[in-house]
Design an enzyme around this catalytic site. Structure first.
Site, PDB file in Angstrom:
ATOM      1  N   ASN A 127      16.772  10.889  15.620  1.00 44.21           N
ATOM      2  CA  ASN A 127      16.742  11.880  16.693  1.00 44.21           C
ATOM      3  C   ASN A 127      18.349  12.421  16.543  1.00 44.21           C
ATOM      4  O   ASN A 127      18.965  12.005  17.081  1.00 44.21           O
ATOM      5  CB  ASN A 127      16.260  11.312  18.001  1.00 44.21           C
TER       6      ASN A 127
ATOM      7  N   ARG B  64      12.817  13.560  14.654  1.00 43.45           N
ATOM      8  CA  ARG B  64      12.355  14.659  15.721  1.00 43.45           C
ATOM      9  C   ARG B  64      13.034  15.975  15.581  1.00 43.45           C
ATOM     10  O   ARG B  64      14.121  15.945  15.068  1.00 43.45           O
ATOM     11  CB  ARG B  64      13.112  13.954  17.147  1.00 43.45           C
TER      12      ARG B  64
ATOM     13  N   HIS C 106       8.970  18.008  25.228  1.00 42.50           N
ATOM     14  CA  HIS C 106       8.411  16.604  25.359  1.00 42.50           C
ATOM     15  C   HIS C 106       7.066  16.328  24.614  1.00 42.50           C
ATOM     16  O   HIS C 106       6.232  15.417  25.393  1.00 42.50           O
ATOM     17  CB  HIS C 106       8.385  16.395  27.022  1.00 42.50           C
TER      18      HIS C 106
ATOM     19  N   ARG D   5      19.121  21.017  35.790  1.00 40.93           N
ATOM     20  CA  ARG D   5      18.428  22.315  35.430  1.00 40.93           C
ATOM     21  C   ARG D   5      17.617  22.584  36.670  1.00 40.93           C
ATOM     22  O   ARG D   5      16.990  21.988  37.263  1.00 40.93           O
ATOM     23  CB  ARG D   5      17.513  22.133  34.222  1.00 40.93           C
TER      24      ARG D   5
ATOM     25  N   GLY E 194      11.834   8.259  32.726  1.00 41.58           N
ATOM     26  CA  GLY E 194      12.751   7.417  33.795  1.00 41.58           C
ATOM     27  C   GLY E 194      12.300   7.330  35.279  1.00 41.58           C
ATOM     28  O   GLY E 194      12.133   6.407  35.898  1.00 41.58           O
TER      29      GLY E 194
ATOM     30  N   GLU F 248       8.391   7.745  22.557  1.00 40.72           N
ATOM     31  CA  GLU F 248       8.573   9.011  21.454  1.00 40.72           C
ATOM     32  C   GLU F 248       8.902   8.383  20.201  1.00 40.72           C
ATOM     33  O   GLU F 248       8.344   8.643  19.215  1.00 40.72           O
ATOM     34  CB  GLU F 248       9.500   9.869  21.961  1.00 40.72           C
TER      35      GLU F 248
HETATM   36  P1  ADP Z   1      15.941  11.562  29.831  1.00 38.95           P
HETATM   37  O1  ADP Z   1      15.474  12.734  30.036  1.00 38.95           O
HETATM   38  O2  ADP Z   1      17.660  11.458  29.589  1.00 38.95           O
HETATM   39  O3  ADP Z   1      15.418  10.620  28.703  1.00 38.95           O
HETATM   40  P2  ADP Z   1      14.926   9.303  31.473  1.00 38.95           P
HETATM   41  O4  ADP Z   1      13.783   9.267  31.084  1.00 38.95           O
HETATM   42  O5  ADP Z   1      15.638   7.945  30.738  1.00 38.95           O
HETATM   43  O6  ADP Z   1      15.774  10.465  30.889  1.00 38.95           O
HETATM   44  O7  ADP Z   1      15.185   9.379  32.907  1.00 38.95           O
HETATM   45  C1  ADP Z   1      16.283   9.395  33.826  1.00 38.95           C
HETATM   46  C2  ADP Z   1      15.951   9.570  35.210  1.00 38.95           C
HETATM   47  O8  ADP Z   1      15.214   8.339  35.544  1.00 38.95           O
HETATM   48  C3  ADP Z   1      17.418   9.397  35.945  1.00 38.95           C
HETATM   49  O9  ADP Z   1      17.385  10.325  37.105  1.00 38.95           O
HETATM   50  C4  ADP Z   1      17.429   8.128  36.737  1.00 38.95           C
HETATM   51  O10 ADP Z   1      17.758   7.964  37.826  1.00 38.95           O
HETATM   52  C5  ADP Z   1      15.788   7.744  36.786  1.00 38.95           C
HETATM   53  N1  ADP Z   1      15.559   6.287  36.974  1.00 38.95           N
HETATM   54  C6  ADP Z   1      15.680   5.212  36.051  1.00 38.95           C
HETATM   55  N2  ADP Z   1      15.465   4.115  36.492  1.00 38.95           N
HETATM   56  C7  ADP Z   1      15.071   4.393  37.950  1.00 38.95           C
HETATM   57  C8  ADP Z   1      14.735   3.577  39.037  1.00 38.95           C
HETATM   58  N3  ADP Z   1      14.698   2.002  38.798  1.00 38.95           N
HETATM   59  N4  ADP Z   1      14.424   4.123  40.212  1.00 38.95           N
HETATM   60  C9  ADP Z   1      14.514   5.499  40.195  1.00 38.95           C
HETATM   61  N5  ADP Z   1      14.861   6.420  39.191  1.00 38.95           N
HETATM   62  C10 ADP Z   1      15.184   5.810  38.082  1.00 38.95           C
END
Ligand code: ADP
Length: 397
Positions: A7, A90, A179, A240, A331, A384
């Site tokens: 990626n 990707r 996505h 965003r 996340g 992914e």
């Molecule tokens: P990306 O789009 O960069 O791949 P991710 O899918 O890793 O991002 O998601 C990141 C988001 O997930 C951040 O806002 C982070 O705070 C949130 N996040 C990760 N772990 C937790 C948690 N335990 N509780 C709440 N939010 C979380």
């Protein structure tokens, strides 16, 4: 087969080496600060992360370092590069040209190049990765897996904007969605995991991370999604804005003396949770902590996010004339039970009830609705890289 999943971003590169037979990750990591100074993170399965600072003037040196690490005598996951059977890339934007993953050849490279306009930061970087891999591993088949491909099944009524049609005809201005690899992986897994009939199923996937998008999937095919021509549209995200009244751009640019680039920076980098919270953070964990300690802006930011998700989910229930399952991933979707509860509680009119105990669990595929809930709600961790590996194998085998 061993599949190297790449990626490639403009100054970074993430990679995973996956054995497609067992689907085990043999090694993974990333290169950061390409063109600045250079940092390689490499981790062989079962071992600690290794971090190497070394100059990476271009992606070529970066990929060479990844290949050297993968074949390192002591900590390499491979004896030699000949054990890499295929490479899966990707690719962010496939425009209307790619509705599926493809084996990469010169014609495909030219077609991806034609989509550069639509993703000027991402596609050129993806192409560099493809070209460098072809140079360093000649003869190894490469596959392109597009973020936009899964959404190409959307009907015109979902992808056309209310703009003069000439902009679609001339420039292909339309909703593409992003996505897609995640929405595809999670919706397929949801159908299997929840025992739905693929040919008679309505699923809503909420991919909620730093970037967030929601999609409506009927009988396994995407019929609508929240991101648009670019990943700026839709739900409120980390930095965003998601949907706004487009006239706000003119209003703020005049008040603040911003040109279009300045305005785009505000919408892409300074808005969303970060902007709403008055700069507290773009990260949900920080915001929830700040909200708990009484920060009103942080509390509002979390509320706006949950409300924004709820409205899209409700809209897709109407668009699909029903829903069998709502699935959370990425996340926030995988980890934040409070956000899931806030969204699901507002959908009580659909006969959905949340299993509060199940909603506390993490890290696995799990049903979080009660047995008598009319609509199933689940958490399915996205993957992914595994999806790119599967796509690659299906095309080169
Ligand atoms: P990306 O789009 O960069 O791949 P991710 O899918 O890793 O991002 O998601 C990141 C988001 O997930 C951040 O806002 C982070 O705070 C949130 N996040 C990760 N772990 C937790 C948690 N335990 N509780 C709440 N939010 C979380």
């Amino acid at each position: 087969m061993n599949v190297l999943v790449i990626n490639c971003g403009s100054s970074s590169l993430k990679y995973q080496l996956i054995n497609s037979d067992t689907e085990a990750v043999l090694a993974k990591g990333l290169c950061e600060r390409i063109g600045i100074d250079g940092r390689l993170v490499y981790q062989k399965a079962g071992l600690d992360k290794e971090i190497t600072e070394a100059p990476m003037p271009t992606h070529k040196e970066a990929i060479q370092m990844v290949l050297d690490a993968l074949t390192n005598e002591k900590t390499g996951a491979l004896k030699s590069l000949s054990e890499v059977d295929a490479i899966g890339h990707r690719v962010v934007h496939g425009g209307e040209k790619f509705a599926k993953s493809v084996v990469i050849d010169d014609e495909v490279i030219a077609a991806v190049e034609e989509c550069n306009d639509l993703a000027p930061l991402h596609n050129p970087a993806n192409l560099i990765g493809i070209r460098v891999c072809a140079e360093l591993m000649p003869g190894v088949p490469q596959v392109g897996v597009f973020d936009t491909a899964f959404h190409q099944t959307m009907p015109a009524k979902a992808y056309l904007y209310g703009l003069p049609i000439e902009y679609y005809d001339k420039y292909k201005v339309r909703r593409y969605g992003f996505h897609g690899t995640s929405h595809s992986f999670v919706s397929k897994r949801a159908i299997e995991f929840l025992g739905l009939d693929k040919n008679n199923s309505k699923v809503i996937v909420c991919h909620l991370g730093n970037g967030s998008s929601i999609s409506a999937v009927v009988n396994g095919e995407c019929v609508d999604t929240t991101m648009g021509l670019t990943p700026l549209e839709g739900v409120v995200m980390g930095t965003r804005s998601g949907n706004i009244d487009p006239a706000i751009m003119e209003f703020i640019s005049k008040k603040e003396g911003l040109d279009i680039d300045g305005m785009m920076t505000v919408l892409n980098k300074k808005s969303g949770l970060l902007g709403l919270s008055g700069g507290v953070s773009s990260d949900m964990r920080d915001l929830e902590a700040a909200a708990e300690s009484g920060n009103k802006n942080a509390e509002n930011a979390v509320d706006v996010l949950c409300y924004s998700i709820t409205k899209f989910v409700g809209g897709y229930v109407a668009a699909m004339n029903g829903v069998d399952a709502i699935v959370f991933t990425a996340g926030i979707g995988e980890n934040d039970g409070k956000v899931r509860k806030a969204v699901v509680d507002n959908l009580g009119y659909l006969g959905i009830t949340l299993d509060e105990e199940a909603n506390k669990k993490r890290g696995e595929d799990i049903v979080i609705s009660t047995a008598d809930s009319k609509v199933k709600v689940a958490v399915i961790p996205t993957n992914e890289e595994l999806m790119i590996c599967r796509e690659t194998v299906s095309l080169v085998k």
